[in-house]
Design an enzyme around this catalytic site. Sequence first.
Site, PDB file in Angstrom:
ATOM      1  N   HIS A 224       0.840  -1.190   0.000  1.00 38.14           N
ATOM      2  CA  HIS A 224       0.000   0.000   0.000  1.00 38.14           C
ATOM      3  C   HIS A 224       0.881   1.248   0.000  1.00 38.14           C
ATOM      4  O   HIS A 224       1.972   1.249   0.582  1.00 38.14           O
ATOM      5  CB  HIS A 224      -0.890   0.051   1.244  1.00 38.14           C
TER       6      HIS A 224
ATOM      7  N   ALA B 199      -4.807   1.343   2.664  1.00 38.38           N
ATOM      8  CA  ALA B 199      -6.093   0.725   3.004  1.00 38.38           C
ATOM      9  C   ALA B 199      -6.859   1.520   4.049  1.00 38.38           C
ATOM     10  O   ALA B 199      -8.070   1.729   3.929  1.00 38.38           O
ATOM     11  CB  ALA B 199      -5.870  -0.704   3.480  1.00 38.38           C
TER      12      ALA B 199
ATOM     13  N   HIS C 287     -10.203  -6.594   1.331  1.00 35.49           N
ATOM     14  CA  HIS C 287      -9.485  -5.729   2.279  1.00 35.49           C
ATOM     15  C   HIS C 287     -10.406  -4.637   2.802  1.00 35.49           C
ATOM     16  O   HIS C 287     -10.854  -3.778   2.048  1.00 35.49           O
ATOM     17  CB  HIS C 287      -8.276  -5.097   1.597  1.00 35.49           C
TER      18      HIS C 287
ATOM     19  N   TYR D  74      -9.324  -5.870  10.604  1.00 34.09           N
ATOM     20  CA  TYR D  74      -8.731  -6.520   9.437  1.00 34.09           C
ATOM     21  C   TYR D  74      -8.825  -8.042   9.554  1.00 34.09           C
ATOM     22  O   TYR D  74      -9.229  -8.733   8.612  1.00 34.09           O
ATOM     23  CB  TYR D  74      -7.258  -6.125   9.284  1.00 34.09           C
TER      24      TYR D  74
ATOM     25  N   HIS E 105      -3.387 -10.967   5.118  1.00 32.86           N
ATOM     26  CA  HIS E 105      -3.020 -11.161   6.526  1.00 32.86           C
ATOM     27  C   HIS E 105      -3.073 -12.638   6.910  1.00 32.86           C
ATOM     28  O   HIS E 105      -3.522 -13.006   7.987  1.00 32.86           O
ATOM     29  CB  HIS E 105      -3.925 -10.320   7.434  1.00 32.86           C
TER      30      HIS E 105
ATOM     31  N   GLU F  64       3.139  -6.450   3.096  1.00 31.28           N
ATOM     32  CA  GLU F  64       2.460  -5.218   3.505  1.00 31.28           C
ATOM     33  C   GLU F  64       3.422  -4.315   4.282  1.00 31.28           C
ATOM     34  O   GLU F  64       3.101  -3.769   5.336  1.00 31.28           O
ATOM     35  CB  GLU F  64       1.205  -5.514   4.336  1.00 31.28           C
TER      36      GLU F  64
ATOM     37  N   ARG G 123       5.075  -1.940  12.004  1.00 27.55           N
ATOM     38  CA  ARG G 123       6.305  -1.368  11.451  1.00 27.55           C
ATOM     39  C   ARG G 123       7.528  -1.540  12.334  1.00 27.55           C
ATOM     40  O   ARG G 123       8.634  -1.178  11.944  1.00 27.55           O
ATOM     41  CB  ARG G 123       6.093   0.131  11.180  1.00 27.55           C
TER      42      ARG G 123
END
Length: 342
Positions: free
Chosen positions: A8, A72, A178, A194, A223, A284, A290
């Site tokens: 994304h 997303a 998604h 999600y 996912h 992703e 992160r």
Amino acid sequence: MIIDCHGHYTTAPKALEDWRNRQVANIHRSAERPEPSELKISDDELRQSIETNQLRLMRERGLDLTIFSPRASFMAHHIGDFSISSEWAAICNELCFRVSQLFPNNFIGAAMLPQSPGVDPKTCLPELEKCVKEYGFVGINLNPDPTGGYWKSPSLTDRHWYPIYEKMVEFDIPAMIHVSTSCNACFHTTGAHYINADTTAVMQLIEGDLFKDFPSLRFVIPHGGGAAPYHWGRYRGLAQALKKPELREHLLKNVFFDTCVYHQPGIDLLTTAIPVDNILFASEMIGAVRGIDPETGHHFDDTKRYIEATQTLSSEDRYKVYEGNARRVYPRLDSALKVRGL
């Protein structure tokens, strides 16, 4: 090649967010809403946002190509009406197209649809067609819950969705299922909403007979498929109780799972429970998770490490996960690569 099927544009220049904030703030004052032409983002700004983020990490991690779609959580289909979503989707898709033009060897687009609660999905078709025909996009993201956590749309097997499915079959493109931001405080967007949506989509598809009407339709459940692979025995048992065929027949000719699972035991389970032909590599990156895992010293979303380390895959299996399956599930991607001699 190593193809990441789930990327994304989470690092778009701040001007995009600023424009969106102005649009949302003036939902009920159309005369004061910004025009798309007011958004000014140069190619140099796009290059900087990609080269210092996604492309840098792709090179560090040994990834070649990312299927790239708008952020997303920014889709936010529950905000405003169709006109708001339509304008926003067009802007976000155009930016992903521009990235794919600036970095044609590293990125190829997948479209955000201008969905809106209670609106006929047929209204999404012009944007979908533009993205495939003009931008060369190879897939779409389909939000099964445009209400943002309140689930007022029919099941994915309902005829409500058929206009989109018919166009997917016509263009031979898959959809990644998604959702977007949750506006229901009970469901954390990335930690609950999600994963709930992924799991819900699998069960809806088990309950219905969608693929009798659309035998070539293809969905990617991101996912890692939510909770489905972890409870695969439960879903096989439920399918049996519902008098459905074995899931290999009922589901797995049309449904695929990505590897956005952020620890080794999860990847080991996914690659054990789900046939390798149904697994597509994805990370992703710079997305929901992160940070660096203190147990490994590596980023949670560096999923290639888990694929390399798992004992459940042969070298032939890894080829399928990294490249072969993506080229099969995304035929337009395969065609684009063949044009490049790849």
